[in-house]
Enzyme design. Structure first.
Site, PDB file in Angstrom:
ATOM      1  N   GLU A 174      -1.319  -5.159  18.631  1.00 11.51           N
ATOM      2  CA  GLU A 174      -0.692  -3.882  18.417  1.00 11.51           C
ATOM      3  C   GLU A 174      -1.431  -2.807  19.172  1.00 11.51           C
ATOM      4  OE1 GLU A 174      -0.220  -2.861  14.478  1.00 11.51           O
ATOM      5  OE2 GLU A 174       0.851  -4.637  13.832  1.00 11.51           O
ATOM      6  N   ASN A 175      -1.018  -1.679  19.654  1.00  7.23           N
ATOM      7  CA  ASN A 175      -1.812  -0.597  19.795  1.00  7.23           C
ATOM      8  C   ASN A 175      -2.062   0.297  18.841  1.00  7.23           C
ATOM      9  OD1 ASN A 175       1.160  -0.161  20.047  1.00  7.23           O
ATOM     10  ND2 ASN A 175       0.858   1.893  20.492  1.00  7.23           N
ATOM     11  N   HIS A 197       0.791  -1.157   0.029  1.00  2.99           N
ATOM     12  CA  HIS A 197      -0.147  -0.020  -0.024  1.00  2.99           C
ATOM     13  C   HIS A 197       0.942   1.285   0.029  1.00  2.99           C
ATOM     14  CE1 HIS A 197       1.096  -0.810   4.428  1.00  2.99           C
ATOM     15  NE2 HIS A 197       0.895   0.248   4.636  1.00  2.99           N
ATOM     16  N   GLU A 216      -3.609  -3.458   6.216  1.00  2.00           N
ATOM     17  CA  GLU A 216      -4.750  -4.263   6.798  1.00  2.00           C
ATOM     18  C   GLU A 216      -5.770  -4.776   5.700  1.00  2.00           C
ATOM     19  OE1 GLU A 216      -4.805  -1.387  10.786  1.00  2.00           O
ATOM     20  OE2 GLU A 216      -6.031  -0.860   9.143  1.00  2.00           O
ATOM     21  N   LEU A 248      -2.935   3.825  18.500  1.00  2.00           N
ATOM     22  CA  LEU A 248      -2.434   5.042  18.595  1.00  2.00           C
ATOM     23  C   LEU A 248      -1.183   5.085  19.268  1.00  2.00           C
ATOM     24  CD1 LEU A 248      -5.829   7.113  18.876  1.00  2.00           C
ATOM     25  CD2 LEU A 248      -4.604   6.594  16.812  1.00  2.00           C
ATOM     26  N   ASP A 307       0.084   8.306   9.343  1.00  4.22           N
ATOM     27  CA  ASP A 307       1.248   8.461   8.367  1.00  4.22           C
ATOM     28  C   ASP A 307       1.719   9.682   8.543  1.00  4.22           C
ATOM     29  OD1 ASP A 307       0.416   5.946   7.467  1.00  4.22           O
ATOM     30  OD2 ASP A 307      -0.765   6.832   5.866  1.00  4.22           O
ATOM     31  N   HIS A 358     -13.558   0.437  16.002  1.00  2.00           N
ATOM     32  CA  HIS A 358     -14.264   0.226  17.379  1.00  2.00           C
ATOM     33  C   HIS A 358     -15.425   1.365  17.420  1.00  2.00           C
ATOM     34  CE1 HIS A 358     -12.095   3.892  19.012  1.00  2.00           C
ATOM     35  NE2 HIS A 358     -11.105   3.551  18.379  1.00  2.00           N
ATOM     36  N   LYS A 403      -3.008  -8.499   9.202  1.00  2.00           N
ATOM     37  CA  LYS A 403      -3.370  -7.351  10.286  1.00  2.00           C
ATOM     38  C   LYS A 403      -4.785  -7.151   9.964  1.00  2.00           C
ATOM     39  CE  LYS A 403      -2.027  -3.089  12.002  1.00  2.00           C
ATOM     40  NZ  LYS A 403      -1.195  -1.731  11.794  1.00  2.00           N
TER      41      LYS A 403
END
Length: 546
Positions: free
Chosen positions: A453-454, A164, A256, A456, A172, A373, A368
């Protein structure tokens, strides 16, 4: 004693959806660090002994294989499996010019991470950099330099096949487009990229609608990805399974498995908008039409839902996603089955190639899945639906994803492990905690492995405590590995670094919470500094005492 040293450069500062993105050049290149009087090597000293010295480049004990072994115990008398911690490297670790960015500062940071007890690091392998000179013209040199540097520092590598573009999404902070020759094909045939209802094209990733069509100079996108991975395997065969212990296969935007339904670029989407369906390129439209004709409902194949709203809207603002909306009608179910099914087929095609290419190398594969949420507490789960996860109050959308990954022996890597419901805005109907619980159950039911993973960048104890709780909760469905987002200058600042080291140690001890003392008075505090000496060549070295 403290001093101010000039670094050759700095790492990127974290970004947040609510903040303006910055480039590396915008950050100050002066940092304040403490300096011991005489230090010229990486030192790992425990409170019980100040004589154990880890020399730079010295051999380290063979680390356990990625994610450990089933039933692995930690420490003496421990009862929980340890969770290895990895740290994501900056997105621009390899520069647009094809060289390794800020090599001395990177090496110093790797030394500090090793002293903190992390297992390894994660690096994006950008398609747009490696194959930019033309089809099947690969340049791996900067990545080879990185692999050797990581090996020298006694760390492991997770490498992401990033098919990507970088730029335009949360976090980013640099721009790396797809290869120029691919962009040329896009200009000739704009329908090879994802398109929304209004005709807006998204150049982040090739549309899955043309997965099996030779739209890239005689090759299909799946063939192009496979050739890339095959070349990678050949170039790094001596390191696979030893230094490179995991290959994360890029499956869509941000790597992802999803559609680019919530792009931040140019203000197109803003949290907590529902996003939009991405099925309006001619290849996706043809597939939808064929699916509708197959079940005798030709009218359903004319396009996506006409009442699904716009990127920034809320579910109740639309006819499709509202409480009693058409998402739960026969038409809605047909469309969502097709839309999510196409995504699953796409993931399976790429992973089938990866499975064959990396079989026998000793490296694990992972994929991934995004942690969407917001609006999770509503009936329709609108933001998840537009991203391609057919998950509603009445349907588990993550079990099919987990089953597809399990079939290929692929680890499911899930985000938002650090988030708590109470920290989210009430109007967004968020529930990252319930979402994580659902994904964990789906993973267990499918027999897949789960890593995390987190979502943020976080440096606070609350975020780390949430990850620890997730990793040790519910026997049989804890985390097998955790990758921290992301390494940058801010991570190494005083309290942030202390919190991270305590977290890494806690994970290595099976989730037992560990606190480091607040100062060096007990000779047990972690100290990180960039060392100076009469010889300027020593600038960039790190001392660490634990």
């Amino acid at each position: 004693m403290a001093s101010t040293l000039r670094l050759s450069t700095t790492f990127m500062t974290p970004t947040d959806p609510s903040k303006v993105h910055k480039t590396a050049e915008e950050f100050p290149s002066w940092v304040h660090v403490g300096i011991p009087k005489r230090a010229c090597r990486l030192r790992a000293v425990r409170a019980s002994s100040h004589h154990d010295v880890l020399e730079r480049g010295a051999a380290t004990p063979q680390a356990g294989r990625l994610h450990g072994l089933p039933g692995q115990r930690s420490g003496q008398g421990g009862t929980s499996a340890r969770v290895p911690v990895y740290v994501m490297l900056p997105l621009d670790t390899v520069s647009a010019s094809g060289g390794l960015s800020r090599a001395r500062a990177l090496n110093a940071s790797l030394m500090a991470l090793r002293s903190a007890g992390v297992e390894g690091v994660m690096a994006d392998v950008w398609w747009g950099l490696v194959e930019k000179d033309g089809p099947m013209h690969y340049n791996w040199e900067a990545y080879m330099e990185l692999v050797k540097m990581v090996e020298k520092n006694g760390l492991k590598l997770q490498m992401v096949m990033s098919f990507h573009q970088c730029g335009g999404n949360v976090g980013d902070s640099c721009s790396i487009p797809l290869p120029p020759w691919v962009l040329e094909e896009m200009s000739k045939d704009p329908d090879i990229v994802y398109t929304d209802r209004s005709g807006r094209r998204n150049p982040e990733y090739i549309s899955l609608g043309c997965d099996t069509l030779p739209v890239l100079r005689g090759r299909t996108p799946i063939q192009v990805y496979a050739d890339f991975m095959r070349s990678f395997r050949e170039r790094f065969s001596d390191y696979l399974g030893d230094v490179i212990v995991e290959i994360q296969v890029g499956l869509g935007p941000c790597g992802e498995l999803r559609y680019p339904s919530y792009p931040e670029s140019n203000g197109t989407w803003r949290f907590p908008g529902i996003g939009e369906f991405q099925c309006y390129d001619k290849y996706m439209k043809a597939s939808l039409q064929a699916a509708a004709i197959e079940i005798g409902q030709e009218g359903w194949g004319k396009g996506g839902p006409h009442d699904a709203g716009h990127y920034k809207q809320f579910p109740e603002d639309t006819g499709f996603f509202r409480r009693e909306g058409t998402w739960n009608s026969d038409y809605g179910k047909f469309f969502l089955e097709w839309y999510s099914g196409k995504l699953l087929e796409h993931g399976d095609r790429i992973l089938a190639s990866a499975e064959g290419i990396f079989r026998g190398t000793g490296a694990k594969l992972s994929g991934k899945v995004a942690g969407i949420h917001w609006h999770y507490r509503t009936r329709s789960h609108a933001a998840e639906l537009t991203a391609g996860y057919y998950n509603t109050r009445y349907r588990d959308g993550y079990l099919p994803v987990a089953q597809m990954l399990a079939k290929r022996g692929v680890v499911l890597n899930f985000t938002c492990m650090e988030m708590k419901d109470e920290q989210q805005p009430s109007h967004a109907n968020c529930s990252p905690e319930l979402l994580v619980q659902q994904v964990k159950k789906a993973t267990k039911a499918a027999g897949a492995e789960l890593a995390g993973e987190n979502a943020l960048e976080r440096y606070d104890e609350s975020a780390y405590s949430q990850v620890l709780a997730t990793s040790r909760a519910d026997p049989g469905i804890g985390l097998s590995a955790f990758t921290y987002l992301r390494m940058n200058k801010k991570l190494f600042e005083g309290e942030n670094w202390r919190n991270f080291v305590a977290f890494a140690k806690s994970m290595s001890e099976g989730g037992r919470k560990v606190s480091l003392p607040k100062s060096d008075s007990m000779h047990s505090d972690l100290y990180v500094g960039f060392i100076g000496s009469k010889d300027r060549s020593s600038e960039g070295k790190v001392a660490a005492s634990v």
